[in-house]
Scaffold this active site. Structure first.
Site, PDB file in Angstrom:
ATOM      1  N   THR A  76       0.842  -1.202   0.000  1.00 30.28           N
ATOM      2  CA  THR A  76       0.000   0.000   0.000  1.00 30.28           C
ATOM      3  C   THR A  76       0.879   1.254   0.000  1.00 30.28           C
ATOM      4  OG1 THR A  76      -1.781  -1.144   1.144  1.00 30.28           O
ATOM      5  CG2 THR A  76      -1.799   1.262   1.256  1.00 30.28           C
ATOM      6  N   ASN A 155      -5.470  -9.772  -7.505  1.00 30.57           N
ATOM      7  CA  ASN A 155      -5.556 -10.472  -6.229  1.00 30.57           C
ATOM      8  C   ASN A 155      -6.832 -11.300  -6.094  1.00 30.57           C
ATOM      9  OD1 ASN A 155      -6.176  -7.550  -6.274  1.00 30.57           O
ATOM     10  ND2 ASN A 155      -7.122  -7.953  -4.301  1.00 30.57           N
ATOM     11  N   GLN A 183       0.883  -9.648  -6.057  1.00 32.90           N
ATOM     12  CA  GLN A 183       0.448 -11.042  -6.124  1.00 32.90           C
ATOM     13  C   GLN A 183       1.295 -11.868  -7.087  1.00 32.90           C
ATOM     14  OE1 GLN A 183      -1.557 -12.644  -4.218  1.00 32.90           O
ATOM     15  NE2 GLN A 183      -2.673 -11.011  -3.180  1.00 32.90           N
ATOM     16  N   SER A 203       5.040  -6.831  -1.516  1.00 30.26           N
ATOM     17  CA  SER A 203       4.740  -6.925  -0.093  1.00 30.26           C
ATOM     18  C   SER A 203       5.257  -8.257   0.451  1.00 30.26           C
ATOM     19  CB  SER A 203       3.223  -6.837   0.105  1.00 30.26           C
ATOM     20  OG  SER A 203       2.919  -6.878   1.467  1.00 30.26           O
ATOM     21  N   ALA A 204       5.861  -8.230   1.633  1.00 28.45           N
ATOM     22  CA  ALA A 204       6.441  -9.459   2.188  1.00 28.45           C
ATOM     23  C   ALA A 204       5.373 -10.443   2.681  1.00 28.45           C
ATOM     24  CB  ALA A 204       7.397  -9.120   3.326  1.00 28.45           C
ATOM     25  N   HIS A 205       4.276  -9.899   3.225  1.00 31.43           N
ATOM     26  CA  HIS A 205       3.341 -10.825   3.897  1.00 31.43           C
ATOM     27  C   HIS A 205       2.501 -11.661   2.939  1.00 31.43           C
ATOM     28  CE1 HIS A 205      -0.763  -8.891   3.741  1.00 31.43           C
ATOM     29  NE2 HIS A 205      -0.055  -7.810   3.465  1.00 31.43           N
ATOM     30  N   THR A 244      13.389   5.116  10.339  1.00 34.82           N
ATOM     31  CA  THR A 244      14.265   4.020  10.742  1.00 34.82           C
ATOM     32  C   THR A 244      13.833   2.726  10.078  1.00 34.82           C
ATOM     33  OG1 THR A 244      14.646   5.083  12.857  1.00 34.82           O
ATOM     34  CG2 THR A 244      15.105   2.722  12.748  1.00 34.82           C
ATOM     35  N   CYS A 330     -16.226  -8.479   3.021  1.00 32.69           N
ATOM     36  CA  CYS A 330     -17.043  -8.594   4.224  1.00 32.69           C
ATOM     37  C   CYS A 330     -16.602  -7.677   5.356  1.00 32.69           C
ATOM     38  CB  CYS A 330     -17.075 -10.046   4.722  1.00 32.69           C
ATOM     39  SG  CYS A 330     -18.652 -10.833   4.329  1.00 32.69           S
TER      40      CYS A 330
END
Ligand SMILES: *Cc1c(COP(=O)(O)O)cnc(C)c1O
Length: 415
Positions: A76, A155, A183, A203-205, A244, A330
Site C-alpha cells: 500500500t 488479487n 500477487q 509486499s512481504a506478507h 528508521t 465482508c
C-alpha cells in the site's frame, strides 16, 4: 493454527511466515536490535549488513539492481509512493493518469485522491475475463499522460496482464509505467529489467514474510524513473523513504524470497494441481462458473460464482470450516460487492455469490478434499433451503440482471 480452526484457503489475503523466516526475524527483535543508520558501531553495522543482504536477495530474485529497491511498510505504501510520487514530480508535463477498474483499492484510491487535486484519471474497462487489450491502452494515451498503473496479477481472480507489452507501449510514449506486482511475486517469474516496467510494488506478507514490510522497485536506466518522496525525515533509502528501517521485517522479507529460490517451479506445480482438483470438483455442481481467465491466471487461486446461491447464507454456512474470501468484501467498513467482479460484468447477486479460494505452501491434499465436501454440501443446503425449487428458480432468474454471469450468454435464456 488449532485443529478446530477452519482450513485456511485465503493465501491471497496473507500468508503465515515460513519457519525459516521466523528463525531470521526473532534474533533481530532482541539481541541484534541495531539501527541500520548507526554506522559508528557494530550494532548499527550488523543491522545494515542484514538490510544489504536482503536488498541483494530481493533484487536478485526479480532481476534488478540492489540500488533499485526501496524498502517501505508494504505494498500500500509502495503504491502511494509510486503513484503520488510520480504525479507530483511530472505535474509540469501533464496531469493525466491511466489505470483500470479491476486494480487494488490502494491504486484506485490514490488515483481518486489525485483526481480531487485536479488530475484526470482514465479508468480502463476490462472485458468479462478481466483482460485489457494493447489497443485499449494505446487509445487511452494522450499528450499529457504521465503515468500508467496496471497490475501484474489480480488479487481476486489471479488474472495476469501482459506487463511487458503494456510497459513497451508506455515507454514508446515516454510515459512512466507502474505495476502492482504484489500477487505476482513468488507465483510467476518476474524479470524487472526485461519487463520494461519503471516501477513495481511488492509486499512481504503475501510471500510468507512478515507483515508491515514491502518494497518499491524504481528503474535506474532505460528509462530512469524519478519520483518525489512521500515521507520526509532522516533521509533513509536515498531520501526516498525516510524513517528508521524495519530491520527484522526487511531481513525476514529477504529470507522469504530466499526460500523460493530454486523451489519456485515445484511449489507452483504442486499448488496448481491442488487448485485444479478443487476447481474441477466444484465446477461439477450445477450453475458454477469461473470468474476470470482460466488460461492467463496465477496457479494459486480460483474465484468461483455459485449462481443462484445466496452469497451471505453460503458464507455463513462455510466460514466456520473454511477461511476464504467472499465476492462481497465482508469487512464491516465495506460490505459492497467486489468492484473487480462487477467490472467484469457480474450481476450484484452473482458477485455476492462468488468465493475466492487461494492456496499456498501449506495447503494439503487432505485440505482440498475436505474443502470440496464442505462447499458442496453448503451450496446444496443453501440452494434447497433458500430456493426449494432450484430448477424453476434457474429458469425464472436467467434473465435477471442481478444474477447475470458473463459465462452464460443471454440467448441461453429459458424464458
Ligand atoms: C495485498 C495487496 C496489496 C496491499 O499490500 P499491503 O502490503 O497489505 O499493503 C496491494 N495490491 C495487491 C494486488 C495485493 O494483493
Amino acid at each position: 493454527m488449532n485443529n478446530s480452526d477452519p482450513i485456511y484457503l485465503d493465501y491471497h489475503a496473507t500468508t503465515p511466515c515460513d519457519p525459516a523466516v521466523i528463525e531470521v526475524v526473532v534474533p533481530l527483535l532482541g539481541i541484534e536490535f541495531g539501527n541500520a543508520s548507526s554506522r559508528q558501531h557494530v550494532y548499527g553495522l550488523r543491522a545494515a549488513g542484514e538490510v544489504n543482504k536482503a536488498r541483494e536477495e530481493i533484487a536478485g530474485f526479480i532481476h534488478a539492481d540492489p540500488e533499485e529497491i526501496v524498502f517501505t511498510s508494504g505494498s500500500t505504501e509502495s503504491i502511494n509512493l509510486a503513484i503520488k510520487g510520480v504525479a507530483e514530480l511530472y505535474i509540469a508535463k501533464g496531469k493525466h493518469i491511466i489505470t483500470a477498474k479491476t486494480e487494488h483499492t490502494a491504486v484506485l484510491d490514490c488515483c481518486k485522491r489525485l483526481e480531487e487535486k485536479g488530475f484526470e484519471i482514465t479508468c480502463l474497462q476490462t472485458d468479462d475475463r478481466g483482460a485489457i487489450t494493447e489497443q485499449q491502452l494505446q487509445a487511452a494515451i494522450r499528450n499529457d499522460t504521465i503515468l500508467i498503473a496496471l497490475m501484474w496479477a489480480n488479487n481476486e481472480t489471479g488474472v495476469i496482464h501482459p506487463i511487458e507489452k503494456f510497459a513497451d507501449i508506455a515507454n514508446r510514449h515516454n510515459v512512466v509505467f507502474f505495476s502492482d506486482a504484489t500477487q505476482a511475486l513468488g507465483k510467476i517469474e518476474i524479470d524487472a529489467k526485461n519487463s520494461g516496467a519503471g516501477l513495481l510494488s511488492f509486499s512481504a506478507h503475501k510471500i510468507y514474510g512478515p507483515k508491515g514490510v514491502g518494497a518499491l522497485y524504481i528503474r535506474r536506466k532505460n528509462p530512469r524513473v524519478r519520483l518525489l518522496p512521500q515521507i520526509d525525515g532522516g533521509g533513509q533509502e536515498k531520501g526516498l523513504r525516510s524513517g528508521t528501517l524495519n530491520v527484522p521485517g526487511i531481513a525476514g522479507f529477504g529470507k522469504a524470497v530466499n526460500v523460493y529460490k530454486g523451489n519456485l517451479s515445484t511449489e507452483r506445480k504442486n499448488i496448481s494441481e491442488l487448485r485444479d482438483q478443487l476447481e474441477s470438483a466444484l465446477l461439477k455442481l450445477p450453475e458454477v462458473y469461473i470468474n476470470g481467465d482460466k488460461v492467463s491466471r496465477l496457479p494459486t487461486v480460483t474465484n468461483l460464482c455459485f449462481r443462484f446461491t445466496d452469497g451471505k447464507l453460503l458464507m455463513n454456512e462455510i466460514n466456520k470450516k473454511l477461511a476464504v474470501s467472499s465476492g462481497s468484501a465482508c469487512s464491516s467498513a465495506n460490505p459492497e460487492p467486489s468492484h473487480v467482479l462487477l467490472a467484469m460484468g457480474l450481476g450484484l447477486q452473482s458477485a455476492a455469490a462468488s468465493i475466492r479460494f487461494s492456496l499456498g505452501r501449506f495447503t494439503t491434499r487432505k485440505d482440498i478434499l475436505s474443502a470440496i465436501e464442505i462447499v458442496k454440501s453448503a451450496v446444496e443446503k443453501v440452494r434447497t433451503e433458500q430456493y426449494p425449487s432450484f430448477k424453476s428458480l434457474c429458469e425464472q432468474a436467467v434473465n435477471e440482471v442481478e444474477w447475470h454471469h458473463p459465462s452464460v450468454p443471454a440467448k441461453l435464456s429459458l424464458k
